[in-house]
Design a protein around this motif. Sequence first.
Motif, short mmCIF file in Angstrom:
data_model
loop_
_atom_site.label_atom_id
_atom_site.label_comp_id
_atom_site.label_asym_id
_atom_site.label_seq_id
_atom_site.Cartn_x
_atom_site.Cartn_y
_atom_site.Cartn_z
N SER A 19 79.78 16.52 65.44
CA SER A 19 80.16 15.47 64.51
C SER A 19 81.33 15.95 63.67
CB SER A 19 78.99 15.13 63.59
OG SER A 19 78.68 16.23 62.75
N THR A 20 82.01 15.00 63.04
CA THR A 20 83.17 15.35 62.21
C THR A 20 82.77 16.27 61.08
OG1 THR A 20 84.20 13.22 62.72
CG2 THR A 20 85.01 14.41 60.78
N SER A 21 81.67 16.00 60.43
CA SER A 21 81.25 16.84 59.29
C SER A 21 80.91 18.25 59.76
CB SER A 21 80.04 16.22 58.59
OG SER A 21 78.96 16.08 59.49
N MET A 22 80.23 18.36 60.92
CA MET A 22 79.90 19.68 61.44
C MET A 22 81.18 20.43 61.84
SD MET A 22 76.75 20.42 61.30
CE MET A 22 76.66 21.74 62.48
N LYS A 23 82.14 19.70 62.38
CA LYS A 23 83.40 20.31 62.76
C LYS A 23 84.12 20.88 61.54
CE LYS A 23 86.89 17.69 63.73
NZ LYS A 23 87.83 16.76 64.41
N GLU A 24 84.17 20.12 60.47
CA GLU A 24 84.83 20.58 59.25
C GLU A 24 84.10 21.78 58.67
OE1 GLU A 24 87.64 19.73 58.16
OE2 GLU A 24 87.98 18.02 59.47
N LEU A 25 82.76 21.73 58.69
CA LEU A 25 81.99 22.86 58.17
C LEU A 25 82.26 24.12 58.98
CD1 LEU A 25 79.87 24.01 56.25
CD2 LEU A 25 78.09 23.20 57.83
#
Length: 527
Positions: A19-25
């Motif tokens: 997911s985008t949030s996991m990618k950013e994290l």
Amino acid sequence: MLQINIRDKRDIFTVNTMSTSMKELEFQRMLLQVQESLTADEVQDMVFLCSDHIAAKDLSTVSAGRQLFLLLENRDLLSSEDPWLLLELLRIMKQNSLIRNLHFDAFTQTDFSTFPQRVSRYRKLLYEVSESICDQDLKNIKFLLIKTLSRRKLEKEMTLLQLFLEMEKEDLLNEDNLDVLREIISKIHPGLEKRVIQYKTESSGGMVIAQETGINSSDTDTPAPPSPLTSVDTMEDQVDRLSLSRASEISGGTVGNVQNNIMYQSLTENPEIPQYEMTGDRRGVCLIINNRDFSACTLGNREGTDIDKASLEAVFQWLGFEVVVEQDCDHMRMLQVLRELASRDHTPVDCVVCCVLSHGRVEGIAGVDGETVTVRELTETLSPMWCPSLFQKPKLFFIQACRGTREQRAVFGQTFPEDEDSPVSDAAVPRDSIPEAADYLLATSTVPHHVSYREKGKGSWFIQSLCRNLKLLVPRGTDLLSILTQVNGDVSRKTDKSGLRKQMPQPEYTLTKRVVFPPPKTQPPPP
């Protein structure tokens, strides 16, 4: 762990099943890993490499990697979709193992030149220079800048890259102005000067103007920049090829000095070549450093050197110089007396002379403590940077010392014992030579890597020939380079009683005019 795929050699990144949030994290975790892997100095290296993209006032507060990464992210220079700048920085800094640990293996296997590069060639050049400079070199660079940058800034603890930033603030350095950098590097690390020249050539489109000819040439066949100094390599090769027994038949010092003699002949045959002015209130100071007593170290005492000292003292007083003699100087004292000479106001004088009589090694001139000082360290003390009153005035150095341990012989295979009448060697002067600045002359008693000789009861071959020819030729209006040519010829014909030992002096110079001493009104001193 973040998985990055490079597709079609463009900066298009996809993250598999994330997911985008996991990618950013995951990307922020990666940045944290980078930060923890870098030292404080490496963070400052990154700051320097990014200084074209972020204002100096913002970068001045950066002390940790996360602060720099945040600035880059805020300016859309770094993101999970575009990590190229970070990867470029790591690659420039040769952090290849860190790149692998971050699972950027695909990046390292790709042609980097096809991807956007945001760090300028200019920044890369300065970083490359900094990587080749040691702590002592940095101290020397600060010393060279002491009259250009404020002392307060120079006394701060800083890296060379931080010093470059200070130079940029003072408009002493930018991508179109590398003159000050080149001048400093040529004195501290001459090998790096070629890299600066290469950058300037490439920046001008790979075309240079060949000096004097005005012919354009491409970067691939650009000759090495001409040096204002005599080529010691060419000279030594010529000396080695010629038979020294034949040298006794050659007059005018042509042994190994053909190019110089052509120059000397043109100087003396062309009356239009200007002379340095010799009309001051005083001729100048002649400093004589006479090292005789080496009992404090393993080198032998230099018997006969006082004869050289007395000859030099008499001749230069006759020529109108104020003679100052410094006896038995250790390596620090040699530098100190030159600095004291540089601190004088030389405005009312015509030139300055320094004669050094000592033992010599390949790496430098020996003080009586056995420690060495390079010729460059001595000569640069009198440069206009440190002694403005000597600007455009000749600075003349005469060195009686060995430049190595090789002996020039007429024949080989025979040995003979030492006795009181045999010449002795001053072997114990370096290849760094004189600085690439105008108005210097360095006359050494021998060519590089070879010994020079001193007779205990008569003095050294070189100094005695120098004094004799000054007395003979100055009253005739002969210029100094021609006098040194005659010295070359005289010394090249000398030998010891066995006929084996030979010697070849060598003048090097960056003089821009002829040095012609006014003929003294009194008779020359007796031999």
